[in-house]
Design a protein around this motif. Structure first.
Motif, PDB file in Angstrom:
ATOM      1  N   VAL A   1      -2.246  14.496  22.225  1.00 38.75           N
ATOM      2  CA  VAL A   1      -2.949  15.446  23.093  1.00 38.75           C
ATOM      3  C   VAL A   1      -4.213  14.809  23.677  1.00 38.75           C
ATOM      4  CG1 VAL A   1      -4.098  17.692  23.179  1.00 38.75           C
ATOM      5  CG2 VAL A   1      -1.969  17.427  21.910  1.00 38.75           C
ATOM      6  N   ALA A   2      -4.920  14.013  22.887  1.00 40.15           N
ATOM      7  CA  ALA A   2      -6.125  13.339  23.395  1.00 40.15           C
ATOM      8  C   ALA A   2      -5.755  12.310  24.457  1.00 40.15           C
ATOM      9  CB  ALA A   2      -6.876  12.673  22.246  1.00 40.15           C
ATOM     10  N   LEU A   3      -4.595  11.665  24.307  1.00 35.39           N
ATOM     11  CA  LEU A   3      -4.125  10.747  25.345  1.00 35.39           C
ATOM     12  C   LEU A   3      -3.822  11.513  26.635  1.00 35.39           C
ATOM     13  CD1 LEU A   3      -3.344   7.850  26.097  1.00 35.39           C
ATOM     14  CD2 LEU A   3      -1.042   8.348  25.236  1.00 35.39           C
ATOM     15  N   MET A   4      -3.243  12.693  26.503  1.00 38.74           N
ATOM     16  CA  MET A   4      -3.016  13.536  27.683  1.00 38.74           C
ATOM     17  C   MET A   4      -4.336  13.922  28.336  1.00 38.74           C
ATOM     18  SD  MET A   4       0.106  16.024  26.409  1.00 38.74           S
ATOM     19  CE  MET A   4      -0.725  17.401  27.126  1.00 38.74           C
ATOM     20  N   LEU A  26     -13.812  21.636  29.160  1.00 41.02           N
ATOM     21  CA  LEU A  26     -13.034  20.414  29.348  1.00 41.02           C
ATOM     22  C   LEU A  26     -12.263  20.537  30.660  1.00 41.02           C
ATOM     23  CD1 LEU A  26     -11.728  19.969  25.727  1.00 41.02           C
ATOM     24  CD2 LEU A  26     -13.352  18.506  26.905  1.00 41.02           C
ATOM     25  N   SER A  27     -12.936  20.165  31.737  1.00 39.94           N
ATOM     26  CA  SER A  27     -12.314  20.231  33.050  1.00 39.94           C
ATOM     27  C   SER A  27     -12.063  18.822  33.561  1.00 39.94           C
ATOM     28  CB  SER A  27     -13.217  20.997  34.013  1.00 39.94           C
ATOM     29  OG  SER A  27     -14.472  20.364  34.094  1.00 39.94           O
ATOM     30  N   LEU A  50      -7.391  14.528  32.475  1.00 40.34           N
ATOM     31  CA  LEU A  50      -8.756  15.013  32.714  1.00 40.34           C
ATOM     32  C   LEU A  50      -9.773  13.903  32.896  1.00 40.34           C
ATOM     33  CD1 LEU A  50      -8.868  17.844  30.022  1.00 40.34           C
ATOM     34  CD2 LEU A  50      -8.136  18.001  32.409  1.00 40.34           C
ATOM     35  N   ARG A  51      -9.349  12.662  32.660  1.00 41.68           N
ATOM     36  CA  ARG A  51     -10.226  11.492  32.750  1.00 41.68           C
ATOM     37  C   ARG A  51     -11.350  11.531  31.711  1.00 41.68           C
ATOM     38  NH1 ARG A  51     -10.122  12.686  38.611  1.00 41.68           N
ATOM     39  NH2 ARG A  51      -8.362  11.548  39.438  1.00 41.68           N
ATOM     40  N   HIS A  52     -11.045  12.063  30.531  1.00 40.05           N
ATOM     41  CA  HIS A  52     -11.978  12.067  29.404  1.00 40.05           C
ATOM     42  C   HIS A  52     -11.438  11.081  28.367  1.00 40.05           C
ATOM     43  CE1 HIS A  52     -14.484  15.572  30.415  1.00 40.05           C
ATOM     44  NE2 HIS A  52     -13.392  16.070  30.973  1.00 40.05           N
ATOM     45  N   THR A  56      -4.868  21.573  29.410  1.00 41.41           N
ATOM     46  CA  THR A  56      -4.904  20.377  28.572  1.00 41.41           C
ATOM     47  C   THR A  56      -6.119  20.418  27.647  1.00 41.41           C
ATOM     48  OG1 THR A  56      -3.817  19.132  30.328  1.00 41.41           O
ATOM     49  CG2 THR A  56      -4.907  17.861  28.611  1.00 41.41           C
ATOM     50  N   GLY A  57      -7.244  20.875  28.172  1.00 38.57           N
ATOM     51  CA  GLY A  57      -8.441  21.013  27.342  1.00 38.57           C
ATOM     52  C   GLY A  57      -8.254  22.039  26.241  1.00 38.57           C
TER      53      GLY A  57
END
Length: 164
Positions: A78-81, A140-141, A86-88, A25-26
């Protein structure tokens, strides 16, 4: 006896290999942000060619605007994903702000409001380049769940089973 090596700590704290890996995802977020930056950087070039007298470049600027806007909306998804998986939340919030500015800028350009279109374009490019740097400067973990965060039903069942 204390030596010089005892007084100095490493500049970067040691991390396990799992926390340093960027998730798929990152990587998807990085790819979309990179494509978005590449597309938006071409926009001032097309505008400059148009302003120097090549009126066909206005068509290229319009095609670029459609591409940039489409990539912006894809980046929101993608940022919503990334926020969910990822809780970012920061990439989603920053992307939402950039896409809102791009949308206003798009319609200002279509209306011929250059007094808004040009400065907003500069600010949008700067914001997207800053976001590009942000997503590439660290892995981005998945963030660990904090103690007060809500757990899913499946995670709650696992926790209850472990306590028995």
């Amino acid at each position: 006896m204390a030596t010089a090596t005892d007084r100095f700590r490493p500049a970067v704290p040691a991390r396990s290999a799992t926390t340093q890996r960027t998730t798929p995802t990152g990587w998807a977020l990085r790819a979309v942000v990179s494509a978005h930056v590449a597309a938006i950087v071409g926009q001032p070039v097309f505008a400059g060619v148009y302003l120097s007298g090549d009126y066909d470049a206005l068509r290229w600027h319009a095609v670029g605007a459609n591409t940039v806007t489409s990539l912006g909306y894809l980046q929101v998804i993608v940022a919503l994903m990334a926020w969910v998986r990822l809780r970012h939340s920061r990439p989603f919030l920053a992307t939402s702000a950039v896409v809102a500015a791009e949308t206003v800028q798009y319609f200002a350009g279509m209306a011929g409001a250059l007094w808004l279109h040009l400065p907003l374009g500069v600010m949008t490019i700067v914001a997207l380049v800053v976001q590009f740097i942000d997503v590439w400067r660290r892995p981005l973990s998945r963030r660990p769940q904090l103690p007060g965060e809500r757990r899913t039903a499946q995670g709650q069942e696992k926790q209850e089973a472990g306590n028995e």
